[in-house]
Design a protein around this motif. Structure first.
Motif, PDB file in Angstrom:
ATOM      1  N   GLN A  68       0.832  -1.191   0.000  1.00 18.51           N
ATOM      2  CA  GLN A  68       0.000   0.000   0.000  1.00 18.51           C
ATOM      3  C   GLN A  68       0.873   1.249   0.000  1.00 18.51           C
ATOM      4  OE1 GLN A  68      -2.663  -0.277   3.332  1.00 18.51           O
ATOM      5  NE2 GLN A  68      -3.939  -1.838   2.380  1.00 18.51           N
ATOM      6  N   PRO A  69       0.313   2.378  -0.424  1.00 22.62           N
ATOM      7  CA  PRO A  69       1.116   3.611  -0.491  1.00 22.62           C
ATOM      8  C   PRO A  69       1.491   4.107   0.893  1.00 22.62           C
ATOM      9  CG  PRO A  69      -1.201   4.088  -0.933  1.00 22.62           C
ATOM     10  CD  PRO A  69      -1.070   2.593  -0.906  1.00 22.62           C
ATOM     11  N   PRO A  70       2.546   4.913   1.002  1.00 20.22           N
ATOM     12  CA  PRO A  70       2.923   5.476   2.301  1.00 20.22           C
ATOM     13  C   PRO A  70       1.815   6.342   2.856  1.00 20.22           C
ATOM     14  CG  PRO A  70       4.099   6.575   0.527  1.00 20.22           C
ATOM     15  CD  PRO A  70       3.411   5.391  -0.079  1.00 20.22           C
ATOM     16  N   ASP A 104      -3.447   9.158   3.212  1.00 18.34           N
ATOM     17  CA  ASP A 104      -2.721   8.207   2.375  1.00 18.34           C
ATOM     18  C   ASP A 104      -1.847   8.921   1.352  1.00 18.34           C
ATOM     19  OD1 ASP A 104      -3.645   5.789   3.484  1.00 18.34           O
ATOM     20  OD2 ASP A 104      -5.524   5.944   2.374  1.00 18.34           O
ATOM     21  N   ASN A 105      -0.826   8.184   0.898  1.00 15.02           N
ATOM     22  CA  ASN A 105       0.068   8.650  -0.163  1.00 15.02           C
ATOM     23  C   ASN A 105       0.727   9.980   0.161  1.00 15.02           C
ATOM     24  OD1 ASN A 105       0.796   6.985  -2.287  1.00 15.02           O
ATOM     25  ND2 ASN A 105      -0.098   8.316  -3.815  1.00 15.02           N
ATOM     26  N   GLY A 115       2.153  15.353  -1.050  1.00 11.77           N
ATOM     27  CA  GLY A 115       1.275  14.224  -1.357  1.00 11.77           C
ATOM     28  C   GLY A 115       1.358  13.847  -2.810  1.00 11.77           C
ATOM     29  N   GLN A 116       0.921  12.646  -3.110  1.00 17.17           N
ATOM     30  CA  GLN A 116       0.890  12.128  -4.477  1.00 17.17           C
ATOM     31  C   GLN A 116      -0.482  11.555  -4.739  1.00 17.17           C
ATOM     32  OE1 GLN A 116       3.367   8.597  -5.570  1.00 17.17           O
ATOM     33  NE2 GLN A 116       4.450  10.040  -6.897  1.00 17.17           N
ATOM     34  N   SER A 117      -0.926  11.611  -5.993  1.00 16.01           N
ATOM     35  CA  SER A 117      -2.242  11.070  -6.325  1.00 16.01           C
ATOM     36  C   SER A 117      -2.291   9.584  -6.007  1.00 16.01           C
ATOM     37  CB  SER A 117      -2.561  11.318  -7.795  1.00 16.01           C
ATOM     38  OG  SER A 117      -1.557  10.778  -8.633  1.00 16.01           O
ATOM     39  N   LEU A 118      -3.441   9.137  -5.547  1.00 18.98           N
ATOM     40  CA  LEU A 118      -3.579   7.756  -5.102  1.00 18.98           C
ATOM     41  C   LEU A 118      -3.501   6.773  -6.262  1.00 18.98           C
ATOM     42  CD1 LEU A 118      -6.428   8.186  -2.478  1.00 18.98           C
ATOM     43  CD2 LEU A 118      -3.996   7.939  -2.073  1.00 18.98           C
ATOM     44  N   LEU A 119      -3.941   7.188  -7.448  1.00 21.09           N
ATOM     45  CA  LEU A 119      -3.945   6.305  -8.617  1.00 21.09           C
ATOM     46  C   LEU A 119      -3.106   6.908  -9.734  1.00 21.09           C
ATOM     47  CD1 LEU A 119      -7.746   5.336  -8.729  1.00 21.09           C
ATOM     48  CD2 LEU A 119      -5.868   3.979  -7.804  1.00 21.09           C
TER      49      LEU A 119
END
Length: 365
Positions: free
Chosen positions: A272-274, A290-291, A335-339
């Protein structure tokens, strides 16, 4: 026999030209549709990511703004002297979550003590979960942690009468009595939002200040137990000073619950993402965003008299400052996009600065 009239049709060349034009138009429409879908997905990802990062930043900023609130000015010593060992934060009943998780040193009456509770404890380059990767794959860098401590104003524990049982109390138990004229609905110790095992209770009386981690609650919530060998190593009845036993005979005692809150990044082992984690007292850490691929803190120590290197200090303690000198905390969350869509991820950075008025704020720079 009458002749059959000839009917005009399409030649092969005309048909091929028509098909080619149709394909060009169809390709243009598909490309236009795909471009619209790409833009919609990227905008959706950007919006979701922005909400996620902003929520994380707002939560951190709220806790940081409360740092030191309700604590004695300058903080206070934890168990110290003969028989004392370092107290901890970012620990629950199962494990420690950070590599460096002991309280820093402080000064009591011109005497150094190695176990001191401040309202804000910086954690430069200490923000990656213990046992996980040392850096984030998306950036190749580590993260910072921060711990803030302040009084809980939501539960009126300070309105309960505190007594120490026994002729020679050792600080392992306190009895609690609600106010005699308590209004209807006055919250009980075991009510929702009340005291639970793992909470930190701050006690003060004319003898001084001490804090304990709740290890047990009697039926009905009439007493709290502070047994030794608690996960946070706060309850040290064998220490010479700074424990509950030291102040148990000090007279009328007031109790408050305090929050010791630590932020760090966990990278789950299941792929899973950080994610950003928030750990409170001795409770299990909870993911709050998330992420999150970047978490950085710097601190402003400027008071109008010290030098130009007092701003944006990443490691105040390592640079000779006391946490009590922190005037402002600068927070940066990435942050980074989840997808990922067509191998593209969106990322963004949000920053904020928070004045710590309950530490040593001065409106002069």
């Amino acid at each position: 026999m009458p002749s059959i009239p000839k009917r005009a049709g399409f030649s092969l060349i005309e048909l091929l030209v028509a098909m080619a034009l149709g394909l060009i138009v169809l390709t243009s429409v598909v490309q236009l549709f795909k471009g619209g879908m790409d833009a919609t997905i990227l905008v959706s990802q950007q919006s979701e990511m922005q909400q996620n990062v902003r929520a994380a930043l707002n939560l951190i900023a709220k806790d940081v703004s409360m740092a030191g609130s309700g604590l004695p000015s300058g903080g206070f010593a934890l168990p110290n002297g003969a028989g004392a060992t370092p107290s901890l934060f970012a620990v629950d009943s199962n494990r420690a979550w950070l590599n460096n998780n002991s309280y820093p040193a402080g000064i009591v009456a011109s005497t150094p003590v190695s176990n001191y509770l401040y309202g804000s404890i910086p954690g430069p380059n200490n923000g990656m979960e213990l046992g996980g990767p040392a850096s984030l794959a998306a950036t190749g860098q580590g993260a910072d942690a921060t711990t803030v401590i302040y009084e809980d104003y939501s539960f009126p524990l300070n309105q309960y009468t505190v007594t120490f049982p026994g002729a020679t109390p050792n600080g392992s138990t306190i009895d609690l009595t609600p106010p005699a004229a308590a209004p209807p609905g006055f919250p009980a110790i075991l009510s929702p939002g009340g005291i639970q095992v793992g909470d930190l209770i701050l006690l003060n009386n004319p003898q001084g200040w001490a804090v304990g981690e709740v290890t047990g609650i009697a039926a009905g919530g009439v007493s709290l137990t502070f047994a030794d060998n608690d996960p946070l190593n706060i309850n040290q009845s064998g220490a010479a000073k700074g424990n509950i036993k030291y102040i148990a005979s000090g007279g009328t005692t007031v109790a408050d619950r305090i929050w010791a809150i630590t932020y760090f990044i966990e990278v789950p082992a299941n792929g899973q993402p950080p994610r950003l984690m928030r750990q409170v007292n001795g409770q299990t850490p909870q993911p709050v965003a998330d992420n999150i691929i970047g978490l950085n803190f710097t601190y402003d120590m400027c008071d109008g008299t010290n030098g130009p290197t007092c701003a944006n200090v990443s490691d105040p303690i390592g640079n000779g400052y006391s946490p009590n000198q922190i005037r402002k905390v600068n927070i940066q969350v990435m942050g980074q996009s989840l997808l990922s869509y067509v191998n593209k991820s969106r990322s963004m950075v949000l920053s904020s600065s928070v004045s710590t008025r309950s530490l040593a704020f001065k409106d002069r720079y």
